[in-house]
Enzyme design. Structure first.
Site, PDB file in Angstrom:
ATOM      1  N   GLY A  19     -13.831  68.466  50.349  1.00 53.15           N
ATOM      2  CA  GLY A  19     -12.393  68.728  50.389  1.00 53.15           C
ATOM      3  C   GLY A  19     -11.998  70.004  51.107  1.00 53.15           C
ATOM      4  CG  ASN A  21     -10.441  68.720  56.979  1.00 56.13           C
ATOM      5  OD1 ASN A  21      -9.833  69.309  57.866  1.00 56.13           O
ATOM      6  ND2 ASN A  21     -11.671  68.234  57.141  1.00 56.13           N
ATOM      7  NE  ARG A  68     -10.261  46.747  50.949  1.00 57.52           N
ATOM      8  CZ  ARG A  68     -10.454  46.530  52.242  1.00 57.52           C
ATOM      9  NH1 ARG A  68     -10.958  47.499  52.987  1.00 57.52           N
ATOM     10  NH2 ARG A  68     -10.198  45.368  52.787  1.00 57.52           N
ATOM     11  CG  MET A  93     -16.859  59.373  53.297  1.00 58.50           C
ATOM     12  SD  MET A  93     -16.613  59.372  55.104  1.00 58.50           S
ATOM     13  CE  MET A  93     -17.212  60.984  55.558  1.00 58.50           C
ATOM     14  CG  LEU A  96      -7.358  53.136  52.992  1.00 56.69           C
ATOM     15  CD1 LEU A  96      -6.348  54.150  53.503  1.00 56.69           C
ATOM     16  CD2 LEU A  96      -7.246  52.988  51.469  1.00 56.69           C
ATOM     17  CG  ASN A 110      -9.530  59.459  59.267  1.00 55.50           C
ATOM     18  OD1 ASN A 110      -9.846  60.138  58.274  1.00 55.50           O
ATOM     19  ND2 ASN A 110     -10.447  58.912  60.055  1.00 55.50           N
ATOM     20  CG  HIS A 112     -14.188  60.417  63.240  1.00 53.62           C
ATOM     21  ND1 HIS A 112     -14.917  59.850  62.208  1.00 53.62           N
ATOM     22  CD2 HIS A 112     -14.979  60.367  64.340  1.00 53.62           C
ATOM     23  CE1 HIS A 112     -16.096  59.469  62.673  1.00 53.62           C
ATOM     24  NE2 HIS A 112     -16.152  59.763  63.954  1.00 53.62           N
ATOM     25  CG  ASP A 148     -13.780  56.489  62.356  1.00 54.72           C
ATOM     26  OD1 ASP A 148     -13.039  56.899  61.447  1.00 54.72           O
ATOM     27  OD2 ASP A 148     -15.020  56.469  62.255  1.00 54.72           O
ATOM     28  CD  GLU A 177     -13.412  67.980  60.821  1.00 52.17           C
ATOM     29  OE1 GLU A 177     -12.895  67.628  59.754  1.00 52.17           O
ATOM     30  OE2 GLU A 177     -14.598  67.702  61.099  1.00 52.17           O
TER      31      GLU A 177
HETATM   32  C1  GAR Z   1     -14.924  66.133  57.823  1.00 51.33           C
HETATM   33  O1  GAR Z   1     -15.792  66.592  58.810  1.00 51.33           O
HETATM   34  C2  GAR Z   1     -14.174  64.891  58.299  1.00 51.33           C
HETATM   35  O2  GAR Z   1     -13.861  64.939  59.666  1.00 51.33           O
HETATM   36  C3  GAR Z   1     -15.189  63.817  58.018  1.00 51.33           C
HETATM   37  O3  GAR Z   1     -15.723  64.154  56.768  1.00 51.33           O
HETATM   38  C4  GAR Z   1     -15.711  65.574  56.625  1.00 51.33           C
HETATM   39  C5  GAR Z   1     -15.048  65.914  55.313  1.00 51.33           C
HETATM   40  O4  GAR Z   1     -15.130  67.286  55.046  1.00 51.33           O
HETATM   41  N1  GAR Z   1     -14.581  62.522  58.029  1.00 51.33           N
HETATM   42  C6  GAR Z   1     -15.173  61.426  58.466  1.00 51.33           C
HETATM   43  O5  GAR Z   1     -16.328  61.405  58.869  1.00 51.33           O
HETATM   44  C7  GAR Z   1     -14.323  60.168  58.407  1.00 51.33           C
HETATM   45  N2  GAR Z   1     -14.819  59.165  59.277  1.00 51.33           N
HETATM   46  P1  GAR Z   1     -14.236  67.953  53.911  1.00 51.33           P
HETATM   47  O6  GAR Z   1     -14.426  67.110  52.642  1.00 51.33           O
HETATM   48  O7  GAR Z   1     -14.819  69.319  53.753  1.00 51.33           O
HETATM   49  O8  GAR Z   1     -12.827  67.961  54.381  1.00 51.33           O
END
Ligand code: GAR
Length: 190
Positions: A19, A21, A68, A93, A96, A110, A112, A148, A177
């Site tokens: 988390g 982000n 789901r 992950m 949807l 999203n 990525h 994606d 990010e």
């Molecule tokens: C991030 O790097 C995000 O871009 C990636 O998971 C990580 C989550 O980090 N997302 C994907 O790969 C989705 N396809 P976080 O939990 O520290 O935000």
């Protein structure tokens, strides 16, 4: 998106893990008064991000996604009840359904960790390094029913260094990010 004076844009963030982000979006919403992170949804009950959300008095919900369509129905109810306008997937992950995304009328985004459309899916950093790429990066995009794949909102390139490892690259990309996700949010509401 329509701007109504004084009213905050209410956001739900979906997570599965650390988390960082989410943490960054919460920090951003505290500075930028136009946005409010109102709800955090996780498919994992021990996702670290939930602790941070709770500490910030943000409502949290966990749906394990074993069924789901049932969980999506429950999620839709709460998202509507809370008047959520944008869903931000942040390390979420699970995929949807088309139907669920449709209900939000294109307001699901999203992040990525690659320069989409390259390196969709998992283990992006390992694959990028194995292919001797010169650059990688990160992308914020609208979510559609394919993995994606929706329309790109914002991307940032990150140079691959000589002795890079997936871990080192992940760390540098994550930093970017955290810069582009808030920017992309602002772009889609302007
Ligand atoms: C991030 O790097 C995000 O871009 C990636 O998971 C990580 C989550 O980090 N997302 C994907 O790969 C989705 N396809 P976080 O939990 O520290 O935000």
């Amino acid at each position: 998106m329509k701007k109504s004076a004084g009213r905050k844009i209410e956001i739900a963030v979906f997570i599965s893990g650390t988390g960082s982000n989410l943490k960054n979006l919460i920090k951003f919403s505290k500075k930028n008064k136009r946005f409010k992170i109102k709800l955090v949804i996780s498919n994992k009950k021990n996702a670290k991000g939930l602790i941070f959300a709770n500490r910030n008095n943000i409502n949290t919900k966990v749906y394990n996604f074993k069924k789901r369509s049932k969980d999506e129905k429950k999620m839709l109810n709460i998202l509507l009840k809370e008047k959520i306008q944008i869903i931000c997937l942040a390390g979420f992950m699970k995929i949807l359904s088309k139907n669920f995304i449709k209900k939000f009328n294109g307001k699901v985004i999203n992040i990525h960790p690659s320069l989409l459309p390259n390196y969709k899916g998992l283990n992006t950093h390992r694959r990028v390094l194995d292919n001797n790429e010169k650059y990688s990066g990160c992308t914020v995009h609208f979510v559609n029913s394919k993995l994606d794949s929706g329309k790109i909102i914002l991307q940032k390139k990150v140079k691959i260094l000589k002795n890079d490892t997936p871990k080192k690259l992940q760390k540098r990309i994550l930093k970017q990010e955290h810069k582009i996700y808030p920017k992309a949010l602002q772009m889609i509401v302007n």
